[in-house]
Design a protein around this motif. Structure first.
Motif, mmCIF file in Angstrom:
data_model
loop_
_atom_site.group_PDB
_atom_site.id
_atom_site.type_symbol
_atom_site.label_atom_id
_atom_site.label_comp_id
_atom_site.label_asym_id
_atom_site.label_seq_id
_atom_site.Cartn_x
_atom_site.Cartn_y
_atom_site.Cartn_z
ATOM 1 N N VAL A 72 2.953 -8.716 -5.080
ATOM 2 C CA VAL A 72 4.261 -8.039 -4.531
ATOM 3 C C VAL A 72 4.567 -6.989 -4.598
ATOM 4 C CG1 VAL A 72 6.654 -8.588 -5.347
ATOM 5 C CG2 VAL A 72 5.216 -10.636 -5.179
ATOM 6 N N ARG A 73 4.295 -6.209 -6.141
ATOM 7 C CA ARG A 73 4.285 -4.854 -6.062
ATOM 8 C C ARG A 73 3.429 -4.019 -5.391
ATOM 9 N NH1 ARG A 73 6.871 -6.947 -10.113
ATOM 10 N NH2 ARG A 73 9.166 -6.245 -10.627
ATOM 11 N N SER A 74 2.184 -4.768 -5.251
ATOM 12 C CA SER A 74 1.052 -3.874 -4.521
ATOM 13 C C SER A 74 1.642 -3.778 -3.100
ATOM 14 C CB SER A 74 -0.089 -4.913 -4.421
ATOM 15 O OG SER A 74 -0.780 -4.844 -5.805
ATOM 16 N N LEU A 75 2.135 -4.802 -2.462
ATOM 17 C CA LEU A 75 2.570 -4.852 -0.987
ATOM 18 C C LEU A 75 3.673 -3.899 -0.788
ATOM 19 C CD1 LEU A 75 2.485 -5.677 1.767
ATOM 20 C CD2 LEU A 75 4.118 -7.618 1.144
ATOM 21 N N THR A 76 4.681 -3.848 -1.943
ATOM 22 C CA THR A 76 5.856 -2.935 -1.832
ATOM 23 C C THR A 76 5.425 -1.692 -2.086
ATOM 24 O OG1 THR A 76 6.403 -3.516 -4.022
ATOM 25 C CG2 THR A 76 7.555 -4.745 -2.062
ATOM 26 N N TYR A 77 4.750 -1.163 -3.062
ATOM 27 C CA TYR A 77 4.243 0.157 -3.585
ATOM 28 C C TYR A 77 3.684 0.717 -2.232
ATOM 29 C CZ TYR A 77 4.859 0.215 -8.350
ATOM 30 O OH TYR A 77 5.372 0.329 -9.644
ATOM 31 N N SER A 78 2.495 -0.045 -1.745
ATOM 32 C CA SER A 78 2.098 0.489 -0.347
ATOM 33 C C SER A 78 2.917 0.783 0.946
ATOM 34 C CB SER A 78 0.803 -0.660 0.234
ATOM 35 O OG SER A 78 0.085 -0.896 -0.760
ATOM 36 N N ILE A 79 3.952 0.126 0.917
ATOM 37 C CA ILE A 79 4.690 0.240 2.158
ATOM 38 C C ILE A 79 5.566 1.355 1.837
ATOM 39 C CG2 ILE A 79 6.883 -0.554 3.280
ATOM 40 C CD1 ILE A 79 5.991 -3.405 2.878
ATOM 41 N N VAL A 80 6.057 1.815 0.638
ATOM 42 C CA VAL A 80 6.808 2.901 0.375
ATOM 43 C C VAL A 80 5.992 4.156 0.354
ATOM 44 C CG1 VAL A 80 8.167 4.234 -1.532
ATOM 45 C CG2 VAL A 80 8.588 1.423 -1.114
ATOM 46 N N ILE A 81 4.664 4.350 -0.287
ATOM 47 C CA ILE A 81 3.797 5.207 -0.141
ATOM 48 C C ILE A 81 3.503 5.676 1.259
ATOM 49 C CG2 ILE A 81 1.587 5.921 -1.072
ATOM 50 C CD1 ILE A 81 4.153 5.929 -2.959
ATOM 51 N N TYR A 82 3.236 4.547 2.095
ATOM 52 C CA TYR A 82 2.988 4.666 3.488
ATOM 53 C C TYR A 82 3.658 5.788 4.051
ATOM 54 C CZ TYR A 82 2.449 4.149 8.403
ATOM 55 O OH TYR A 82 2.227 4.316 9.623
ATOM 56 N N ILE A 83 5.292 5.348 3.875
ATOM 57 C CA ILE A 83 6.233 6.077 4.364
ATOM 58 C C ILE A 83 6.402 7.463 3.757
ATOM 59 C CG2 ILE A 83 8.699 6.207 4.697
ATOM 60 C CD1 ILE A 83 8.651 3.214 4.580
ATOM 61 N N THR A 84 6.102 7.614 2.550
ATOM 62 C CA THR A 84 5.899 9.175 2.166
ATOM 63 C C THR A 84 5.046 9.871 2.461
ATOM 64 O OG1 THR A 84 5.151 8.219 0.014
ATOM 65 C CG2 THR A 84 7.753 8.348 0.018
ATOM 66 N N LEU A 109 14.602 0.394 -0.720
ATOM 67 C CA LEU A 109 13.790 -0.260 0.502
ATOM 68 C C LEU A 109 12.987 -1.105 -0.638
ATOM 69 C CD1 LEU A 109 12.491 -1.225 2.941
ATOM 70 C CD2 LEU A 109 11.171 1.000 2.720
ATOM 71 N N TYR A 110 12.250 -0.407 -1.806
ATOM 72 C CA TYR A 110 11.332 -1.119 -2.762
ATOM 73 C C TYR A 110 11.987 -2.284 -3.357
ATOM 74 C CZ TYR A 110 8.977 -1.802 -7.017
ATOM 75 O OH TYR A 110 8.379 -2.402 -8.252
ATOM 76 N N TYR A 111 13.097 -2.093 -4.010
ATOM 77 C CA TYR A 111 13.717 -3.199 -4.667
ATOM 78 C C TYR A 111 14.249 -4.256 -3.804
ATOM 79 C CZ TYR A 111 13.652 -0.655 -9.034
ATOM 80 O OH TYR A 111 13.026 -0.018 -10.308
#
Length: 158
Positions: A72-84, A109-111
């Motif tokens: 769950v956090r792997s996916l969400t971290y990856s999405i946020v870091i992709y954007i940044t 977005l992450y939460y």
């Protein structure tokens, strides 16, 4: 080369320890995700070193440490870091307070993604208190940004 990566890993490790350190229950709901904030800083400052794979591994470690559903956090971290990481040149040009507003959007977005995935997997329900870490993370960003920038310049991390 590896010395620079070691300093980055050390800062992520310290944020991981701080994220796992127990807080009084009254303050627990205000705890920002320091690991994500530190990785966001490094993905903006050094996008060639800290990227989506780095974020995915950090998210996997957080999932294992917190006992949450794996990925769950792997996916969400990856999405946020992709954007940044894909917009790092634009984000660098903003003032620290403007960056804090962007960080608040990224944290929201992450939460919300974490909630949505947990709702899908564990059948939990949304509470407005779930978004308190967005505010505390945005307030922590200027201090974290200045601290990590000083750390990066002192050790000449490139």
């Amino acid at each position: 080369m590896t010395r620079h990566l070691g300093f980055i890993l050390l800062s992520v490790f310290v944020s991981l320890v701080l994220a796992l350190m127990p807080l009084p229950i009254a303050f627990e709901m205000y705890r920002p995700d320091l690991v994500l904030l530190v990785i966001m800083y490094w993905s903006i400052a050094l996008p060639h070193r800290v990227n989506i794979g780095f974020a995915w591994m950090a998210g996997l470690i957080i999932d294992l440490a917190l006992g949450s559903p794996l990925g769950v956090r792997s996916l969400t971290y990856s999405i946020v870091i992709y954007i940044t990481a894909s917009n790092y040149q634009k984000i660098r040009n903003f003032s620290v307070w403007q960056q804090a507003m962007l960080v608040a959007l990224f944290l929201a977005l992450y939460y919300l993604l974490v909630f949505w995935l947990n709702h899908f997997l564990l059948d939990i329900y949304f509470l407005p208190q779930y978004l308190w870490p967005v505010l505390t993370g945005a307030l922590a960003w200027p201090w974290l940004f200045l601290l990590l920038r000083k750390y990066r310049r002192h050790f000449r991390i490139r």
